[in-house]
Enzyme design. Structure first.
Site, mmCIF file in Angstrom:
data_model
loop_
_atom_site.group_PDB
_atom_site.id
_atom_site.type_symbol
_atom_site.label_atom_id
_atom_site.label_comp_id
_atom_site.label_asym_id
_atom_site.label_seq_id
_atom_site.Cartn_x
_atom_site.Cartn_y
_atom_site.Cartn_z
ATOM 1 N N ASP A 1 0.824 -1.211 0.000
ATOM 2 C CA ASP A 1 0.000 0.000 0.000
ATOM 3 C C ASP A 1 0.856 1.257 0.000
ATOM 4 O OD1 ASP A 1 -2.749 -0.312 -0.140
ATOM 5 O OD2 ASP A 1 -2.966 -0.795 1.987
ATOM 6 N N GLU B 1 -5.603 4.266 -2.900
ATOM 7 C CA GLU B 1 -7.041 4.482 -2.766
ATOM 8 C C GLU B 1 -7.487 5.621 -3.671
ATOM 9 O OE1 GLU B 1 -8.055 4.980 1.389
ATOM 10 O OE2 GLU B 1 -7.005 3.141 1.949
ATOM 11 N N GLU C 1 -14.250 -2.137 -1.619
ATOM 12 C CA GLU C 1 -14.402 -2.312 -0.162
ATOM 13 C C GLU C 1 -15.759 -1.803 0.310
ATOM 14 O OE1 GLU C 1 -11.091 -1.170 2.324
ATOM 15 O OE2 GLU C 1 -12.272 -1.449 4.152
HETATM 16 O O1 KIV Z 1 -4.865 -1.961 4.120
HETATM 17 C C1 KIV Z 1 -5.469 -3.009 3.820
HETATM 18 O O2 KIV Z 1 -5.276 -4.075 4.433
HETATM 19 C C2 KIV Z 1 -6.420 -2.962 2.721
HETATM 20 C C3 KIV Z 1 -7.346 -4.126 2.543
HETATM 21 C C4 KIV Z 1 -8.383 -4.108 3.582
HETATM 22 C C5 KIV Z 1 -7.911 -4.166 1.182
HETATM 23 O O3 KIV Z 1 -6.471 -1.995 2.030
#
Ligand code: KIV
Length: 266
Positions: free
Chosen positions: A88, A120, A183
């Protein structure tokens, strides 16, 4: 696991969409857990910024830094032989400009062996997604509930602005995202988006008709006992198991039962 295992690649995701082969994704944050999940055959490990809540114990993901993501992604990627590792981009490491996004994602790909990043946002992030993909950085999109916008949203709620969510998913895919996380949206909307997109959808709280599913691993393992949302299925109850094991150890130490002779050097 056999040593000649073939690592999952980005093109596998579009092939699996065509073949209607469902994709399993779990979050991972450390070496031993990533190794176990990879050996279990999970297709994709997501080093999620959810580590802010489930590892650091913060109430949101907003405090997570790029340095922390690099630190965890490095361990996960080093442990993984087959699964595709996606990391991420944390809050404010990509929203400022496409240039900032390339620099942040570049750090993740250069300083860890992760293969892709997730960010995101849909329509508002399309230019950034396109810039990353043009720089050779695979991007997983994330629409519907976007936890980095929790302050704006006023909490973690099911998202029901159907037209906007569909538009966001289409924009992420059109910009070159290789997959899109959906989500906390109604299952019917997730089905509609899954039909509309040429790339796989990965659902969390988005019903059964997505191309793949993702869960936060500590939720699935029953480690976060005080949090059990409707969309989480617990496949183990490790919370009570860990407490029981630790209590047995405490009792053994107190009573002088640990270590015994076999556990001692002569
Ligand atoms: O940060 C995370 O674990 C996520 C998932 C919930 C998709 O973005």
């Amino acid at each position: 696991m056999p040593t000649d295992v073939r690592p999952v690649t980005i093109p596998d995701f579009s092939a699996w969409k065509t073949q209607k082969r469902r994709i399993s994704v779990l979050t991972a944050y450390d070496f031993p857990t990533a190794r176990l999940l990879d050996e279990a055959g999970v297709d994709c490990l997501l080093v999620g910024d959810s580590l802010g809540t489930v590892v650091h114990g913060w109430g949101t993901t907003l405090k997570v830094t790029l340095d922390q993501m690099v630190y965890h992604a490095e361990m996960v990627a080093r442990a993984t032989r087959r699964a595709l590792v996606v990391a991420d981009l944390p809050f404010l490491s990509y929203q400022v400009s496409p240039k900032q996004a390339i620099q942040s994602a570049g750090r993740l790909l250069k300083e860890t062996d992760c293969q892709a990043v997730k960010l995101e946002g849909g329509a508002t992030m399309a230019v950034t997604i396109r810039a990353l993909v043009n720089a050779g950085i695979p991007v997983m999109g994330h629409v519907g509930l976007q936890p980095q916008s929790v302050r704006q949203l006023g909490g973690y709620k099911v998202q029901r602005s159907e037209d906007r969510i569909l538009e966001d998913a289409l924009a992420a895919a059109d910009a070159g995202a290789f997959a899109v996380v959906l989500e906390c949206i109604p299952a019917r909307l997730a089905s509609q988006i899954t039909e509309a997109l040429v790339v796989p959808t990965i659902g969390i709280g988005a019903g059964p008709n997505c191309d793949g599913q993702v869960l936060v691993t500590p939720d699935l393992l029953g480690l976060i006992e005080q949090f059990h949302p409707k969309f989480v299925r617990r496949y183990a109850e490790l919370g009570p198991a860990i407490r029981e094991a630790a209590a047995a150890y405490v009792a053994d130490v107190a009573e002088g039962r640990f270590p015994d002779e076999a556990e001692s050097f002569q």
